[in-house]
Design a protein around this motif. Structure first.
Motif, PDB file in Angstrom:
ATOM      1  N   THR A  61    -112.459  12.172  57.481  1.00  0.00           N
ATOM      2  CA  THR A  61    -111.915  10.823  57.052  1.00  0.00           C
ATOM      3  C   THR A  61    -111.513  10.921  55.419  1.00  0.00           C
ATOM      4  O   THR A  61    -111.577  11.958  55.149  1.00  0.00           O
ATOM      5  N   ARG A  62    -110.796   9.877  55.071  1.00  0.00           N
ATOM      6  CA  ARG A  62    -110.697  10.085  53.495  1.00  0.00           C
ATOM      7  C   ARG A  62    -111.591  10.351  52.966  1.00  0.00           C
ATOM      8  O   ARG A  62    -112.810   9.537  52.958  1.00  0.00           O
ATOM      9  N   ALA A  63    -111.698  11.036  51.894  1.00  0.00           N
ATOM     10  CA  ALA A  63    -112.630  11.527  50.747  1.00  0.00           C
ATOM     11  C   ALA A  63    -113.098  10.240  50.007  1.00  0.00           C
ATOM     12  O   ALA A  63    -114.130   9.975  49.623  1.00  0.00           O
ATOM     13  N   ASP A  64    -112.048   9.417  49.684  1.00  0.00           N
ATOM     14  CA  ASP A  64    -112.264   8.289  48.735  1.00  0.00           C
ATOM     15  C   ASP A  64    -112.641   7.007  49.454  1.00  0.00           C
ATOM     16  O   ASP A  64    -113.072   5.923  48.785  1.00  0.00           O
ATOM     17  N   GLY A  65    -112.775   7.157  50.621  1.00  0.00           N
ATOM     18  CA  GLY A  65    -113.239   6.017  51.770  1.00  0.00           C
ATOM     19  C   GLY A  65    -112.464   4.879  51.752  1.00  0.00           C
ATOM     20  O   GLY A  65    -112.599   3.786  52.009  1.00  0.00           O
ATOM     21  N   GLY A  66    -111.241   5.275  51.401  1.00  0.00           N
ATOM     22  CA  GLY A  66    -110.127   4.275  51.374  1.00  0.00           C
ATOM     23  C   GLY A  66    -109.551   3.919  52.846  1.00  0.00           C
ATOM     24  O   GLY A  66    -110.076   4.525  53.898  1.00  0.00           O
ATOM     25  N   GLY A  67    -108.579   3.325  53.002  1.00  0.00           N
ATOM     26  CA  GLY A  67    -108.019   2.778  54.210  1.00  0.00           C
ATOM     27  C   GLY A  67    -108.917   1.991  55.023  1.00  0.00           C
ATOM     28  O   GLY A  67    -109.874   1.277  54.383  1.00  0.00           O
ATOM     29  N   ASP A  68    -109.037   1.899  56.251  1.00  0.00           N
ATOM     30  CA  ASP A  68    -109.750   1.084  57.175  1.00  0.00           C
ATOM     31  C   ASP A  68    -111.058   1.963  57.643  1.00  0.00           C
ATOM     32  O   ASP A  68    -111.452   1.712  58.773  1.00  0.00           O
ATOM     33  N   GLY A  69    -111.236   3.206  57.240  1.00  0.00           N
ATOM     34  CA  GLY A  69    -112.139   4.151  57.683  1.00  0.00           C
ATOM     35  C   GLY A  69    -111.689   4.838  59.006  1.00  0.00           C
ATOM     36  O   GLY A  69    -112.502   5.500  59.796  1.00  0.00           O
ATOM     37  N   GLU A  70    -110.522   4.961  58.818  1.00  0.00           N
ATOM     38  CA  GLU A  70    -109.724   5.742  59.973  1.00  0.00           C
ATOM     39  C   GLU A  70    -110.492   7.128  60.075  1.00  0.00           C
ATOM     40  O   GLU A  70    -110.776   8.005  59.110  1.00  0.00           O
ATOM     41  N   ILE A  71    -110.876   7.772  61.201  1.00  0.00           N
ATOM     42  CA  ILE A  71    -111.192   9.082  61.521  1.00  0.00           C
ATOM     43  C   ILE A  71    -110.373   9.816  62.423  1.00  0.00           C
ATOM     44  O   ILE A  71    -109.904   9.276  63.451  1.00  0.00           O
ATOM     45  N   VAL A  72    -110.062  11.163  61.896  1.00  0.00           N
ATOM     46  CA  VAL A  72    -109.207  11.866  62.645  1.00  0.00           C
ATOM     47  C   VAL A  72    -109.877  13.081  63.068  1.00  0.00           C
ATOM     48  O   VAL A  72    -110.696  13.671  62.359  1.00  0.00           O
ATOM     49  N   ARG A  73    -109.549  13.481  64.322  1.00  0.00           N
ATOM     50  CA  ARG A  73    -110.176  14.740  64.784  1.00  0.00           C
ATOM     51  C   ARG A  73    -109.034  15.969  64.535  1.00  0.00           C
ATOM     52  O   ARG A  73    -107.995  16.170  65.225  1.00  0.00           O
TER      53      ARG A  73
END
Length: 355
Positions: free
Chosen positions: A256-268
């Motif tokens: 996920t984004r290191a800064d915790g931004g966005g909507d918590g999107e998780i990519v594999r």
């Protein structure tokens, strides 16, 4: 003879006969019914036969035969209904509720979004083993210049290299993989040149991703402590009696984004590597004890970015994903396809059909 004469010759009174006629016309509840001509004929014949109990014959009701066919059919149908319910309870409930017509297609399940607690939710990797447990090892036997015990030790160190280059948390965070590099034959010049350049000035030819899985910590953060794996090590006798080990392993990294931004999107990010190593006979090849030479290396990657090499996987988040991707569609979980067929290269990104 009076108004009425009984069978035994006695006569009825006029009042009894009148009452009998009246009740017969009005239909008294307990008035006798006149038998049919056929019944009278049969009764007359039976009376003439000695020892025949006419009244008993008339009052006897034979037992009805048991009709099993109807209940048998009902039982079979009930059993079939119970079998259908057991095999397809959801489908049966829909039909009974009138929510779905018979013969209509069952709607496909909606995709399940991964979460921080379940980063592999909805992925085939959810059922895979974790870390080194997903890399199977063959049984050792003597090969070339190595005894069975030496082959077993070489296989264990080969797997150690795969683990240190793709599963070590420090390496995944972008740190230099010193322990893994220590297992490579220091006299193998082409590989040592790659290692000397790749971390300083990554390029298409000298990219640390050719051997190591790395994410830029300022941009990408791994979700959880688990990386899912599936693969194996195999071996055979190579040139000059060397023990040649091939590792073919798929790694699934939830990020996920290191800064915790966005909507918590998780990519594999899914990476499949094929690595061929030679454990050379030191009497025939210049090497150091406990090290191997790298014969070849290649990998396929999806959801890890493409374009100009940076030395890190760069998973696309949100709007980072290129619009109108033109690369080939690949199934990153299909291990029947040779490695290298679905690799992202240059500006063309392979598109994963599932993650």
């Amino acid at each position: 003879m009076g108004a009425g004469t009984e069978p035994d010759g006695s006569s009825r009174s006029d009042e009894e006969w009148e009452r009998f006629l009246r009740e017969s016309v009005e239909g008294a509840a307990d008035s006798p019914k006149e038998p049919s001509a056929r019944a009278r004929e049969v009764a007359k014949r039976l009376r003439a036969e000695p020892g025949r109990d006419v009244e008993r014959w008339r009052s006897y009701t034979p037992a009805r035969p048991k009709r099993r066919t109807g209940w048998y059919v009902v039982g079979v149908l009930a059993s079939l209904v119970l079998l259908v319910v057991a095999l397809a309870p959801g489908r049966t409930a829909d039909l009974l509720a009138g929510g779905e017509e018979a013969g209509s297609p069952t709607p496909a399940a909606e995709p399940t979004r991964p979460t921080g607690d379940e980063p592999f939710r909805g992925s085939p990797a959810a059922s895979w083993a974790s870390g080194a447990e997903g890399i199977s090892m063959p049984k050792a036997r003597a090969v070339g210049w190595m005894s069975e015990t030496e082959v077993e030790r070489a296989l264990a160190r080969s797997r150690d290299f795969v683990v240190r280059t793709n599963l070590d948390r420090a390496v995944l965070r972008g740190e230099r993989p010193e322990k893994a590099i220590a297992l490579i034959n220091p006299h193998q010049k082409d590989v040592q040149d790659l290692l000397g350049t790749a971390f300083r000035s990554p390029s298409e030819d000298d990219d640390p991703l050719l051997l190591f899985s790395r994410f830029q910590p300022s941009r990408t953060r791994l979700v959880g402590e688990i990386v899912k794996t599936r693969g194996e090590l195999t071996y055979r006798e190579g040139e000059r009696g060397a023990l040649q080990v091939t590792a073919d392993v798929t790694f699934v990294y939830p990020v996920t984004r290191a800064d915790g931004g966005g909507d918590g999107e998780i990519v594999r990010t899914i990476v499949r590597r094929e690595l061929v190593l030679n454990w050379d006979d030191p009497r025939k090849v210049i090497t150091e004890p406990g090290t191997f030479s790298i014969v070849s290396y290649k990998y396929d990657m999806t959801n890890g970015g493409c374009g100009t090499p940076t030395g890190y996987f760069t998973p696309p988040f949100g709007t980072d994903r290129p619009a109108g991707e033109t690369g080939p569609e690949v199934d990153p979980y299909d291990r029947s396809i040779p490695v290298g067929r679905g690799a992202s290269s240059g500006d063309e990104c392979a598109r994963a059909t599932r993650s």
